[in-house]
Design a protein around this motif. Sequence first.
Motif, PDB file in Angstrom:
ATOM      1  N   ARG A 173       0.619  -1.484   0.018  1.00 30.66           N
ATOM      2  CA  ARG A 173      -0.317   0.109  -0.424  1.00 30.66           C
ATOM      3  C   ARG A 173       0.801   1.402  -0.016  1.00 30.66           C
ATOM      4  N   ARG A 210       8.408  -6.591  -5.645  1.00 28.96           N
ATOM      5  CA  ARG A 210       8.679  -7.423  -4.379  1.00 28.96           C
ATOM      6  C   ARG A 210       9.597  -8.414  -4.199  1.00 28.96           C
ATOM      7  N   ARG A 269      -0.115 -12.236   1.578  1.00 28.93           N
ATOM      8  CA  ARG A 269      -0.667 -13.470   0.905  1.00 28.93           C
ATOM      9  C   ARG A 269       0.658 -14.328   0.184  1.00 28.93           C
ATOM     10  N   ASP A 270       1.729 -13.952   0.322  1.00 31.80           N
ATOM     11  CA  ASP A 270       2.946 -15.244   0.146  1.00 31.80           C
ATOM     12  C   ASP A 270       4.111 -14.997   0.831  1.00 31.80           C
ATOM     13  N   ARG A 284      -1.771 -13.447 -10.979  1.00 36.67           N
ATOM     14  CA  ARG A 284      -0.187 -12.514 -11.083  1.00 36.67           C
ATOM     15  C   ARG A 284       1.524 -13.691 -11.380  1.00 36.67           C
TER      16      ARG A 284
HETATM   17  O1   DC Z   1      -3.415  -7.348   3.096  1.00 40.19           O
HETATM   18  P1   DC Z   1      -3.699  -5.521   1.509  1.00 40.19           P
HETATM   19  O2   DC Z   1      -5.641  -5.474   1.761  1.00 40.19           O
HETATM   20  O3   DC Z   1      -3.673  -4.555   2.868  1.00 40.19           O
HETATM   21  O4   DC Z   1      -3.242  -5.398   0.569  1.00 40.19           O
HETATM   22  C1   DC Z   1      -2.520  -4.385  -0.429  1.00 40.19           C
HETATM   23  C2   DC Z   1      -2.364  -5.461  -1.154  1.00 40.19           C
HETATM   24  O5   DC Z   1      -0.743  -5.531  -1.116  1.00 40.19           O
HETATM   25  C3   DC Z   1      -3.089  -6.861  -1.536  1.00 40.19           C
HETATM   26  O6   DC Z   1      -4.115  -6.694  -2.923  1.00 40.19           O
HETATM   27  C4   DC Z   1      -2.153  -7.802  -2.398  1.00 40.19           C
HETATM   28  C5   DC Z   1      -0.622  -7.478  -1.593  1.00 40.19           C
HETATM   29  N1   DC Z   1      -0.620  -7.877  -1.040  1.00 40.19           N
HETATM   30  C6   DC Z   1       0.722  -8.437  -1.586  1.00 40.19           C
HETATM   31  O7   DC Z   1       0.797  -8.988  -2.974  1.00 40.19           O
HETATM   32  N2   DC Z   1       2.013  -9.795  -1.274  1.00 40.19           N
HETATM   33  C7   DC Z   1       1.707  -9.400   0.335  1.00 40.19           C
HETATM   34  N3   DC Z   1       2.197 -10.179   1.365  1.00 40.19           N
HETATM   35  C8   DC Z   1       0.943  -7.949   0.776  1.00 40.19           C
HETATM   36  C9   DC Z   1       0.023  -7.807   0.572  1.00 40.19           C
END
Ligand code: DC
Length: 224
Positions: free
Chosen positions: A38, A107, A128-129, A184
């Motif tokens: 973000r 990333r 997410r990862d 992705r």
């Molecule tokens: O958890 P969040 O809604 O605050 O995350 C915002 C965006 O960041 C979400 O669309 C995917 C990305 N994100 C990511 O790709 N890998 C992460 N470890 C955390 C978030």
Amino acid sequence: MNINVAIDGPAGAGKSSIAKAVAKSTGYIYADTGALYRSVAYYTINKGISPSDKAAVVSLLDGLEIKLEYIDGQQRVIVAGEDVSDKIRTPEVSMGASVVSAIPEVREFLFDLQKKIASENNIIMDGRDIGTVVLPEAQLKIFLTASAEERARRRFAELKETEGITFENILEDIIRRDENDMNRTVSPLKQADDAILVDTTKMTIDEVIALLEKMIRETEERVG
Ligand code: DC
């Protein structure tokens, strides 16, 4: 040895509120990695650059300083000296974060920062990862999910005072972000083979918190 707990799952599954509560009761540090993506999106938008302009986003990373600080156990994100923790919660930044998070250089840029925090603390890190890429060696991995409708219902309940927000908009946003995040090519949202699936669609927040606290206690006993 530090204990690392990885919590992954789709947008709106309740990861951050649950991780925050569990971190407080167990004394772990809570690291919200979504806030890092973000922050990159916020910085990009603020510079007048579109998050989908990949080359421009990548060129911004050079020299960009992002820091995580903890004040009374609360995470604050500092971008180029500015505390942006509260400004990164808008729908525009949410969508921008999903877009910039598909850029491999973004990333990579955030990877070391995440690794460093996890190596220094007992940590609950959500994203997410985390279980698949950032902390594949985490002693406990949880994949937290709920149906898209239930996630939209919860988010709507939080945001309904905000002008112009409808349940349908939120549901659409959630479905679109799920698609971006799962499809992705780099580090897609995916349950790690050794993660425990927790579907919270029919659970209360207190039930989920109690379950995770129990899992952490068991992990501590196992790891010694
Ligand atoms: O958890 P969040 O809604 O605050 O995350 C915002 C965006 O960041 C979400 O669309 C995917 C990305 N994100 C990511 O790709 N890998 C992460 N470890 C955390 C978030």
